[in-house]
Design an enzyme around this catalytic site. Structure first.
Site, PDB file in Angstrom:
ATOM      1  N   GLU A 125      40.960  14.294  19.516  1.00 49.93           N
ATOM      2  CA  GLU A 125      39.983  13.868  20.532  1.00 49.93           C
ATOM      3  C   GLU A 125      38.651  14.612  20.392  1.00 49.93           C
ATOM      4  OE1 GLU A 125      40.671  15.001  24.638  1.00 49.93           O
ATOM      5  OE2 GLU A 125      42.086  16.550  24.032  1.00 49.93           O
ATOM      6  N   ASP A 163      45.783  26.322  20.812  1.00 53.60           N
ATOM      7  CA  ASP A 163      44.486  26.871  20.404  1.00 53.60           C
ATOM      8  C   ASP A 163      44.317  28.334  20.816  1.00 53.60           C
ATOM      9  OD1 ASP A 163      44.412  26.334  23.117  1.00 53.60           O
ATOM     10  OD2 ASP A 163      42.455  25.369  23.109  1.00 53.60           O
ATOM     11  N   HIS A 166      49.939  -1.080   6.019  1.00 57.82           N
ATOM     12  CA  HIS A 166      49.530  -0.391   7.252  1.00 57.82           C
ATOM     13  C   HIS A 166      48.656   0.807   6.881  1.00 57.82           C
ATOM     14  CE1 HIS A 166      53.129   2.009   6.125  1.00 57.82           C
ATOM     15  NE2 HIS A 166      52.262   2.973   6.347  1.00 57.82           N
ATOM     16  N   HIS A 220      47.836  11.191  28.175  1.00 58.02           N
ATOM     17  CA  HIS A 220      48.694  12.183  28.835  1.00 58.02           C
ATOM     18  C   HIS A 220      50.174  12.030  28.565  1.00 58.02           C
ATOM     19  CE1 HIS A 220      44.890  12.988  30.778  1.00 58.02           C
ATOM     20  NE2 HIS A 220      45.385  14.152  31.125  1.00 58.02           N
ATOM     21  N   ILE A 221      50.573  10.969  27.885  1.00 58.10           N
ATOM     22  CA  ILE A 221      51.975  10.866  27.460  1.00 58.10           C
ATOM     23  C   ILE A 221      52.336  12.100  26.618  1.00 58.10           C
ATOM     24  CG2 ILE A 221      51.545   9.563  25.314  1.00 58.10           C
ATOM     25  CD1 ILE A 221      53.996   7.853  26.036  1.00 58.10           C
ATOM     26  N   GLN A 222      51.312  12.666  25.949  1.00 54.72           N
ATOM     27  CA  GLN A 222      51.546  13.832  25.081  1.00 54.72           C
ATOM     28  C   GLN A 222      51.882  15.091  25.864  1.00 54.72           C
ATOM     29  OE1 GLN A 222      48.271  13.712  21.749  1.00 54.72           O
ATOM     30  NE2 GLN A 222      47.583  12.540  23.504  1.00 54.72           N
ATOM     31  N   GLY A 246      46.816  28.467  29.517  1.00 51.63           N
ATOM     32  CA  GLY A 246      46.011  28.488  28.303  1.00 51.63           C
ATOM     33  C   GLY A 246      44.864  29.481  28.392  1.00 51.63           C
ATOM     34  N   ASP A 247      43.884  29.308  27.513  1.00 51.38           N
ATOM     35  CA  ASP A 247      42.777  30.267  27.417  1.00 51.38           C
ATOM     36  C   ASP A 247      41.986  30.396  28.722  1.00 51.38           C
ATOM     37  OD1 ASP A 247      41.966  27.653  27.059  1.00 51.38           O
ATOM     38  OD2 ASP A 247      40.386  28.137  25.625  1.00 51.38           O
ATOM     39  N   ASP A 255      47.748  22.282  23.112  1.00 51.43           N
ATOM     40  CA  ASP A 255      46.673  22.351  22.109  1.00 51.43           C
ATOM     41  C   ASP A 255      46.938  23.404  21.026  1.00 51.43           C
ATOM     42  OD1 ASP A 255      45.540  20.553  23.828  1.00 51.43           O
ATOM     43  OD2 ASP A 255      43.928  21.860  24.528  1.00 51.43           O
ATOM     44  N   ARG A 293      41.689  18.960  22.905  1.00 46.85           N
ATOM     45  CA  ARG A 293      40.366  19.396  23.376  1.00 46.85           C
ATOM     46  C   ARG A 293      39.452  19.646  22.178  1.00 46.85           C
ATOM     47  NH1 ARG A 293      39.294  21.032  28.737  1.00 46.85           N
ATOM     48  NH2 ARG A 293      41.484  21.422  29.094  1.00 46.85           N
ATOM     49  N   THR A 337      50.236  25.776  26.161  1.00 51.02           N
ATOM     50  CA  THR A 337      49.289  24.657  26.081  1.00 51.02           C
ATOM     51  C   THR A 337      49.664  23.809  24.873  1.00 51.02           C
ATOM     52  OG1 THR A 337      47.019  23.999  25.576  1.00 51.02           O
ATOM     53  CG2 THR A 337      47.610  26.240  24.952  1.00 51.02           C
ATOM     54  N   ARG A 340      43.109  -1.638  15.056  1.00 55.93           N
ATOM     55  CA  ARG A 340      43.316  -1.429  16.488  1.00 55.93           C
ATOM     56  C   ARG A 340      43.221   0.064  16.781  1.00 55.93           C
ATOM     57  NH1 ARG A 340      42.612  -6.082  16.575  1.00 55.93           N
ATOM     58  NH2 ARG A 340      43.914  -7.751  17.437  1.00 55.93           N
ATOM     59  N   GLY A 357      46.281  22.816  32.045  1.00 53.46           N
ATOM     60  CA  GLY A 357      47.063  21.638  31.653  1.00 53.46           C
ATOM     61  C   GLY A 357      48.532  21.994  31.538  1.00 53.46           C
ATOM     62  N   ARG A 412      43.620  22.872  38.160  1.00 54.74           N
ATOM     63  CA  ARG A 412      42.383  23.436  37.633  1.00 54.74           C
ATOM     64  C   ARG A 412      41.572  23.775  38.882  1.00 54.74           C
ATOM     65  NH1 ARG A 412      43.000  22.265  32.149  1.00 54.74           N
ATOM     66  NH2 ARG A 412      43.727  20.175  31.647  1.00 54.74           N
ATOM     67  N   CYS A 413      41.321  25.087  39.087  1.00 52.09           N
ATOM     68  CA  CYS A 413      40.770  25.551  40.366  1.00 52.09           C
ATOM     69  C   CYS A 413      39.386  26.184  40.172  1.00 52.09           C
ATOM     70  CB  CYS A 413      41.741  26.575  40.970  1.00 52.09           C
ATOM     71  SG  CYS A 413      41.083  27.479  42.372  1.00 52.09           S
TER      72      CYS A 413
HETATM   73  N1  LIG Z   1      35.776  31.450  32.947  1.00 48.08           N
HETATM   74  C1  LIG Z   1      36.686  31.465  33.917  1.00 48.08           C
HETATM   75  N2  LIG Z   1      36.625  32.362  34.920  1.00 48.08           N
HETATM   76  C2  LIG Z   1      37.564  32.397  35.893  1.00 48.08           C
HETATM   77  N3  LIG Z   1      38.610  31.550  35.964  1.00 48.08           N
HETATM   78  C3  LIG Z   1      38.719  30.640  34.996  1.00 48.08           C
HETATM   79  C4  LIG Z   1      37.777  30.544  33.916  1.00 48.08           C
HETATM   80  N4  LIG Z   1      38.163  29.533  33.097  1.00 48.08           N
HETATM   81  C5  LIG Z   1      39.259  29.011  33.657  1.00 48.08           C
HETATM   82  N5  LIG Z   1      39.617  29.669  34.792  1.00 48.08           N
HETATM   83  C6  LIG Z   1      40.713  29.356  35.701  1.00 48.08           C
HETATM   84  O1  LIG Z   1      41.860  28.930  34.983  1.00 48.08           O
HETATM   85  C7  LIG Z   1      42.172  27.582  35.310  1.00 48.08           C
HETATM   86  C8  LIG Z   1      42.775  26.878  34.123  1.00 48.08           C
HETATM   87  O2  LIG Z   1      41.853  26.853  33.055  1.00 48.08           O
HETATM   88  P1  LIG Z   1      41.734  25.563  32.105  1.00 48.08           P
HETATM   89  O3  LIG Z   1      40.691  25.864  31.083  1.00 48.08           O
HETATM   90  O4  LIG Z   1      41.549  24.359  32.949  1.00 48.08           O
HETATM   91  O5  LIG Z   1      43.172  25.401  31.454  1.00 48.08           O
HETATM   92  P2  LIG Z   1      43.973  26.277  30.383  1.00 48.08           P
HETATM   93  O6  LIG Z   1      44.376  27.555  31.017  1.00 48.08           O
HETATM   94  O7  LIG Z   1      45.157  25.426  30.062  1.00 48.08           O
HETATM   95  O8  LIG Z   1      43.054  26.485  29.210  1.00 48.08           O
HETATM   96  C9  LIG Z   1      40.839  27.005  35.815  1.00 48.08           C
HETATM   97  O9  LIG Z   1      41.032  25.883  36.633  1.00 48.08           O
HETATM   98  C10 LIG Z   1      40.272  28.178  36.582  1.00 48.08           C
HETATM   99  O10 LIG Z   1      40.870  28.308  37.842  1.00 48.08           O
HETATM  100  O1  LIG Z   2      44.587  16.674  32.050  1.00 49.85           O
HETATM  101  P1  LIG Z   2      43.089  16.748  31.988  1.00 49.85           P
HETATM  102  O2  LIG Z   2      42.526  17.584  33.069  1.00 49.85           O
HETATM  103  O3  LIG Z   2      42.501  15.373  31.887  1.00 49.85           O
HETATM  104  O4  LIG Z   2      42.676  17.504  30.641  1.00 49.85           O
HETATM  105  C1  LIG Z   2      42.891  17.011  29.365  1.00 49.85           C
HETATM  106  C2  LIG Z   2      42.914  18.181  28.419  1.00 49.85           C
HETATM  107  O5  LIG Z   2      44.061  18.994  28.688  1.00 49.85           O
HETATM  108  C3  LIG Z   2      44.836  19.152  27.513  1.00 49.85           C
HETATM  109  O6  LIG Z   2      45.844  18.150  27.504  1.00 49.85           O
HETATM  110  C4  LIG Z   2      45.508  20.509  27.505  1.00 49.85           C
HETATM  111  O7  LIG Z   2      44.538  21.521  27.547  1.00 49.85           O
HETATM  112  P2  LIG Z   2      44.780  22.886  28.320  1.00 49.85           P
HETATM  113  O8  LIG Z   2      46.190  23.324  28.006  1.00 49.85           O
HETATM  114  O9  LIG Z   2      43.755  23.843  27.785  1.00 49.85           O
HETATM  115  O10 LIG Z   2      44.625  22.663  29.772  1.00 49.85           O
HETATM  116  C5  LIG Z   2      43.833  18.906  26.369  1.00 49.85           C
HETATM  117  O11 LIG Z   2      44.480  18.522  25.174  1.00 49.85           O
HETATM  118  C6  LIG Z   2      42.975  17.818  26.956  1.00 49.85           C
HETATM  119  O12 LIG Z   2      41.697  17.817  26.391  1.00 49.85           O
HETATM  120 MG   LIG Z   3      42.671  25.541  27.305  1.00 52.34          MG
END
Ligand SMILES: Nc1ncnc2c1ncn2[C@@H]1O[C@H](COP(=O)(O)OP(=O)(O)O)[C@@H](O)[C@H]1O
Ligand SMILES: O=P(O)(O)OC[C@H]1O[C@](O)(COP(=O)(O)O)[C@@H](O)[C@@H]1O
Ligand SMILES: [Mg+2]
Length: 335
Positions: A223, A130, A216, A265-267, A102-103, A128, A172, A126, A259, A11, A72-73
């Site tokens: 989420e 986290d 209010h 995704h504005i965030q 991120g992680d 998040d 997340r 990220t 409401r 993200g 995200r691959c």
């Molecule tokens: N367990 C994994 N093993 C190998 N590559 C990973 C794994 N988890 C994530 N990745 C790679 O890192 C990319 C980003 O991870 P993602 O969890 O979507 O976002 P973030 O890095 O923000 O947490 C994934 O699309 C994938 O290509």
């Molecule tokens: O943009 P996507 O693929 O819909 O994913 C939404 C998720 O990505 C985030 O915006 C950011 O998460 P990551 O930085 O781990 O990718 C989360 O807060 C949310 O749950």
């Molecule tokens: Mg993450």
């Protein structure tokens, strides 16, 4: 090391551009060539590379998103995908890779290093927040301010119509962003996955406020909150969001017409705050220092305002502690 690569993955987060800028300028300052990888790990596998010089990172410190683009691959999750990626990096002469993400991105980086020997250093980015081994990740401060701005605007209309609003924030599985934005935004209730909540209590507090003359109520919900008996959902399918279930309960049980507003995704967008630009610049530069010093399988972070290098494994697997004291304070101040 003569040539390094840099990519943004997962993200996107405001401040990623400022981090790439710092990587490029610090590396060139040290006499090292920098190659940008487009679209995260998808670009590694495809060999989608671009040479970066000092001027290619001009005018980006203040821009949200990531000019290298992100992805995200799924293919990179396989050993075959990573082997293909390592081959592309070697062909280009890239000896070390800086992974801004991120992680998930860090898990990919450490597998790449362990399987192929390509050196990697992670930079936490990220919204998040986290990731363990750093107080803040790049993008978190900007996203927090975006949420606070949204709360302020929604409170205007909530007061005019004497309504309650359930606002859903991203994160997340984590509630860090929700807690900080909820406290700083003055929300009447904050619901996060880390802390169990009782919907009766939440409704009673809101009703008490209503009866005491509040016009209010803002209920900020992460989420990732789980409600007993309901499956975990994320805002990828807004119609399944738990915020709607919570909103209906509040509407039916209190005197407030309610409401629901999913910020979505504005965030993730917008110009990075000064704080995000600062940590992005410091961490981007530190990641180059680490790689050139021969480090690998590491992440650079900021702990107590000092740059610290940690094992990437600890950053991925370490449990980032949720600040329960801050959560209790938010509850006291909200009533
Ligand atoms: N367990 C994994 N093993 C190998 N590559 C990973 C794994 N988890 C994530 N990745 C790679 O890192 C990319 C980003 O991870 P993602 O969890 O979507 O976002 P973030 O890095 O923000 O947490 C994934 O699309 C994938 O290509
Ligand atoms: O943009 P996507 O693929 O819909 O994913 C939404 C998720 O990505 C985030 O915006 C950011 O998460 P990551 O930085 O781990 O990718 C989360 O807060 C949310 O749950
Ligand atoms: Mg993450």
């Amino acid at each position: 090391m003569k040539k390094i690569g840099v990519l943004t993955s997962g993200g996107d987060a405001p401040g990623m551009n400022a981090a790439v800028r710092a990587v490029v300028r610090k590396a060139i300052h040290a006499g090292v060539e920098v190659v940008g990888v487009n679209r995260g790990y998808a670009g590694v596998i495809e060999g989608d590379f671009v040479k970066l010089d000092k001027s290619s990172v001009s005018d980006i410190i203040d821009r949200g998103g990531t000019f290298l683009r992100s992805a995200r691959c799924d293919e990179f999750r396989t050993p075959e995908g990573r082997a293909k990626g390592a081959e592309q990096l070697r062909k280009e002469g890239i000896e070390g890779l800086i992974v801004i993400g991120g992680d998930g991105s860090f898990t990919g980086a450490t597998l790449l290093t362990n399987e192929t020997g390509i050196k990697t250093v992670g930079v936490p980015a990220t919204i998040d927040n986290d990731i363990a081994c750093t107080d803040d990740s790049i993008g978190y401060d900007t996203a927090m301010n975006t949420i606070i701005d949204a709360i302020t605007k929604i409170r205007d209309t909530a007061s005019s119509h004497e309504r309650a609003f359930v606002i859903e924030a991203m994160g997340r599985h984590a509630g860090f962003l929700t807690l900080s934005a909820g406290l700083a935004g003055g929300a009447e209730a904050i619901l996060v996955p880390e802390m169990k909540f009782n919907i009766d209590e939440v409704c009673n507090n809101i009703q008490a406020g209503y009866e005491a003359g509040k016009i209010h109520a803002i209920i900020l919900v992460a989420e990732g909150v789980e409600i007993e008996g309901q499956e975990f959902t994320t805002n990828r399918d807004v119609n399944q969001s738990n915020a709607f279930i919570i909103g209906k309960e509040i509407n039916d049980r209190t005197g407030f017409e309610t409401r629901v507003s999913i910020l979505g995704h504005i965030q993730r967008g917008g110009a990075p705050t000064g704080r995000d630009r600062l940590i992005a610049s410091r961490l981007g530069a530190a990641s180059v220092d680490a790689l050139l010093a021969g480090e690998t399988n590491k992440m650079v972070g900021i702990i107590h305002n000092k740059v610290e290098i940690s094992d990437i494994k600890d950053a991925i697997e370490g449990n980032k502690e949720f600040d329960e004291e801050l959560y209790q304070l938010a509850n006291i101040l909200s009533i």
